[in-house]
Design a protein around this motif. Structure first.
Motif, short mmCIF file in Angstrom:
data_model
loop_
_atom_site.label_atom_id
_atom_site.label_comp_id
_atom_site.label_asym_id
_atom_site.label_seq_id
_atom_site.Cartn_x
_atom_site.Cartn_y
_atom_site.Cartn_z
N PRO A 36 -7.80 0.66 8.86
CA PRO A 36 -7.76 0.47 7.40
C PRO A 36 -7.74 -0.97 6.94
O PRO A 36 -7.37 -1.25 5.80
N ASP A 37 -8.14 -1.92 7.79
CA ASP A 37 -8.04 -3.34 7.45
C ASP A 37 -8.76 -3.68 6.15
O ASP A 37 -8.25 -4.42 5.29
N LYS A 38 -9.98 -3.16 5.99
CA LYS A 38 -10.76 -3.47 4.79
C LYS A 38 -10.08 -2.91 3.53
O LYS A 38 -10.05 -3.56 2.48
N VAL A 39 -9.52 -1.71 3.64
CA VAL A 39 -8.79 -1.12 2.51
C VAL A 39 -7.61 -2.01 2.13
O VAL A 39 -7.39 -2.31 0.95
N LEU A 40 -6.85 -2.44 3.12
CA LEU A 40 -5.67 -3.27 2.86
C LEU A 40 -6.05 -4.60 2.21
O LEU A 40 -5.34 -5.10 1.33
N THR A 41 -7.16 -5.18 2.64
CA THR A 41 -7.60 -6.44 2.06
C THR A 41 -7.84 -6.30 0.55
O THR A 41 -7.41 -7.13 -0.26
N HIS A 42 -8.52 -5.24 0.17
CA HIS A 42 -8.79 -5.01 -1.25
C HIS A 42 -7.51 -4.68 -2.02
O HIS A 42 -7.33 -5.13 -3.16
N LEU A 43 -6.61 -3.90 -1.42
CA LEU A 43 -5.36 -3.56 -2.09
C LEU A 43 -4.52 -4.81 -2.36
O LEU A 43 -3.91 -4.96 -3.43
N ARG A 44 -4.49 -5.71 -1.38
CA ARG A 44 -3.71 -6.95 -1.56
C ARG A 44 -4.28 -7.82 -2.67
O ARG A 44 -3.57 -8.61 -3.29
N ALA A 45 -5.57 -7.64 -2.96
CA ALA A 45 -6.19 -8.39 -4.05
C ALA A 45 -6.00 -7.71 -5.40
O ALA A 45 -6.52 -8.19 -6.42
N GLY A 46 -5.27 -6.61 -5.42
CA GLY A 46 -5.01 -5.91 -6.67
C GLY A 46 -6.11 -4.98 -7.12
O GLY A 46 -6.17 -4.58 -8.28
N THR A 47 -6.98 -4.60 -6.19
CA THR A 47 -8.14 -3.76 -6.52
C THR A 47 -7.86 -2.30 -6.18
O THR A 47 -7.27 -2.00 -5.14
N ARG B 9 -12.89 13.11 -16.31
CA ARG B 9 -12.80 11.75 -15.76
C ARG B 9 -11.88 10.86 -16.60
O ARG B 9 -11.26 9.93 -16.07
N GLU B 10 -11.77 11.13 -17.90
CA GLU B 10 -10.81 10.39 -18.72
C GLU B 10 -9.38 10.62 -18.22
O GLU B 10 -8.57 9.69 -18.20
N HIS B 11 -9.08 11.86 -17.83
CA HIS B 11 -7.76 12.15 -17.27
C HIS B 11 -7.55 11.42 -15.95
O HIS B 11 -6.45 10.93 -15.66
N VAL B 12 -8.60 11.36 -15.14
CA VAL B 12 -8.51 10.65 -13.86
C VAL B 12 -8.16 9.18 -14.09
O VAL B 12 -7.28 8.62 -13.43
N ILE B 13 -8.86 8.54 -15.01
CA ILE B 13 -8.58 7.14 -15.34
C ILE B 13 -7.13 6.98 -15.77
O ILE B 13 -6.43 6.03 -15.36
N HIS B 14 -6.63 7.92 -16.57
CA HIS B 14 -5.24 7.86 -17.05
C HIS B 14 -4.26 7.91 -15.88
O HIS B 14 -3.29 7.13 -15.83
N ASN C 60 -12.93 0.06 -18.07
CA ASN C 60 -11.59 0.13 -18.65
C ASN C 60 -10.69 -1.03 -18.21
O ASN C 60 -9.48 -0.97 -18.38
N GLY C 61 -11.31 -2.05 -17.64
CA GLY C 61 -10.57 -3.25 -17.28
C GLY C 61 -9.78 -3.15 -15.99
O GLY C 61 -8.87 -3.95 -15.75
N CYS D 257 -15.99 4.26 -10.22
CA CYS D 257 -15.85 2.81 -10.14
C CYS D 257 -16.34 2.15 -11.42
O CYS D 257 -15.68 1.27 -11.98
N SER D 258 -17.48 2.59 -11.91
CA SER D 258 -18.04 2.03 -13.14
C SER D 258 -17.09 2.26 -14.33
O SER D 258 -16.86 1.37 -15.15
N LEU D 259 -16.52 3.47 -14.40
CA LEU D 259 -15.59 3.78 -15.47
C LEU D 259 -14.32 2.93 -15.41
O LEU D 259 -13.83 2.44 -16.43
N LEU D 260 -13.79 2.75 -14.20
CA LEU D 260 -12.59 1.93 -14.05
C LEU D 260 -12.84 0.50 -14.50
O LEU D 260 -12.03 -0.09 -15.23
N ILE D 261 -13.95 -0.07 -14.07
CA ILE D 261 -14.27 -1.45 -14.45
C ILE D 261 -14.46 -1.57 -15.96
O ILE D 261 -14.00 -2.53 -16.60
#
Length: 404
Positions: free
Chosen positions: A123-134, A19-24, A93-94, A87-91
């Motif tokens: 994919p509207d919900k996906v796009l909304t989150h992507l536009r927010a930088g998530t 999972r460390e590699h995944v985060i990278h 890691n900032g 998700c928990s790991l990503l958060i």
């Protein structure tokens, strides 16, 4: 907005180190300017706590009577656990991230529980989150019926989820991360000289996947090809780019396919060859044979039909039933268990003289008998004894100099 899809399989998520590699990989692509959608499989493989096969064992240990709808509800849990952990790991890691189930990501399917087909993606919900930088983490392998029920897409479903989302979002690329560095010329567990392929066509990898290579599901490749989205098959544990899967025109720009008649060798074991001779006075042998197989849901392959009968293959675990069905229909079939199908695949072999001669030469040199053969524009198949399979793979790999 430049969108990249990253799909991580079970082995990529099964340990803290993995999972460390995944985060990278996620952080690197964000720094490269991509909005990232991550599609995840269930963690690990059979025996691991949250793997799909482990969840199936729960059903077997508790009556083995769960209806298909409820079975899909259970099987969807593995990907949800993977997504939540990542998700928990990503958060931590900032990196801002959110989890969406397949249904929440807009993947609408039919109601064929266990092997659902995607009808549309919203994919509207996906796009909304992507536009927010998530970073959007989507549970692979699953969707939602029009009635809101959880459905699963069958084996290889996370690959299909990734390319289908890539098509709907018009992503620049879909990266499939696994535990090997790309697509190899043969199974490295059998052929030590197997080499990674820098680039292959959609058609070549589809054929390799259908004939036993397990790196990516063929349905996922078909979706990517239709949407003209490049795929990369990469290792989670390396920063190398792996294998690019693209169309023939781009492939020709990358390398001379004229000099590469054969791309790879694939195999499927655990096969039984069945031969059925026509009954004197009857001319319906082929009709009766294949109607009987279809009626009893027995999958057939490697079919050769002649006026005097039919030869075809089934999986070993269907062989006994297939023979019984034929006998009940009045035939006297013969069956040879323990066979394997070996496939020689290459987009450059169409019209090339001598490919079959070299296959026969390679196998004859090792004393391997060909029990059956067939061909298409990009593939030649031979049936051999399973005991000869490994040597067949090695000899063909050497004959076509795929180690170079």
């Amino acid at each position: 907005m430049r969108i990249l899809i990253q799909k991580f399989g079970g082995t990529s998520l099964s340990t803290d180190h993995a999972r460390e590699h995944v985060i990278h990989h996620i952080a690197r692509e964000r720094s490269n300017g991509f909005a990232v959608v991550v599609v995840v499989s269930a963690m690990g493989r059979k025996g691991d706590p949250y793997a799909t096969d482990t969840l199936l064992q729960v059903i077997k240990n508790n009556g083995d009577s769960l209806p298909a709808r409820e079975r899909d509800m259970l099987l969807g849990c593995g990907e949800i656990i993977s997504a939540a952990a990542l998700c928990s790991l990503l958060i931590a890691n900032g990196i801002s991230s959110v989890v969406l189930t397949g249904g929440q990501a807009g993947m609408i399917t039919d109601e064929q529980y266990g092997h659902a087909r995607i009808k549309e993606i919203r994919p509207d919900k996906v796009l909304t989150h992507l536009r927010a930088g998530t970073v959007v983490i989507v549970t692979g392998f699953q969707g939602s019926s029009v009635n809101g029920d959880t459905t699963t897409l069958g084996r290889g479903g996370s690959d299909t989820s990734a390319t289908a989302l890539g098509a709907a979002l018009r992503a620049e690329m879909v990266d499939i991360y696994t535990d090997v560095n790309g697509i190899l010329t043969a199974d490295p567990r059998i052929v030590e000289e197997a080499k990674p392929l820098p680039v292959v066509s959609y058609l070549e990898i589809c054929n390799m996947a259908r004939q036993g290579a397990k790196v990516i599901h063929p349905r996922a490749v078909e979706i990517a090809q239709q949407a003209r989205i490049p795929l990369r098959v990469r290792s989670t544990f390396s920063s190398e780019t792996g294998t690019l899967v693209t169309d023939s025109a781009e492939l020709k720009a990358e390398l001379s396919v004229k000099d590469r008649h054969v791309t790879g060798i694939a195999h499927v074991s655990g096969i039984t060859q069945i031969s059925v001779k026509a009954i004197e006075g009857r001319n319906d042998v082929q009709l009766q044979v294949f109607q009987s197989m279809a009626k009893h849901h027995i999958s057939v392959d490697f079919i050769n039909v002649t006026p005097s009968g039919a030869i075809y293959t089934v999986f070993d675990n269907d062989a006994k039933r297939a023979v019984e069905v034929l006998q009940e229909a009045g035939f006297k079939p013969s069956a040879i268990n323990g066979c394997a199908k070996v496939s020689v695949i290459g987009g450059g072999m169409n019209g090339e003289i001598g490919v079959m001669a070299r296959i026969v030469e390679a196998l004859t040199e090792q004393g391997i008998s060909i029990m059956q053969s067939a061909d298409s524009n990009t593939t030649i198949w031979v049936l051999v004894r399973e005991a000869d399979m490994a040597e067949a793979l090695r000899s063909l790999h050497a004959k076509f100099e795929l180690h170079r």
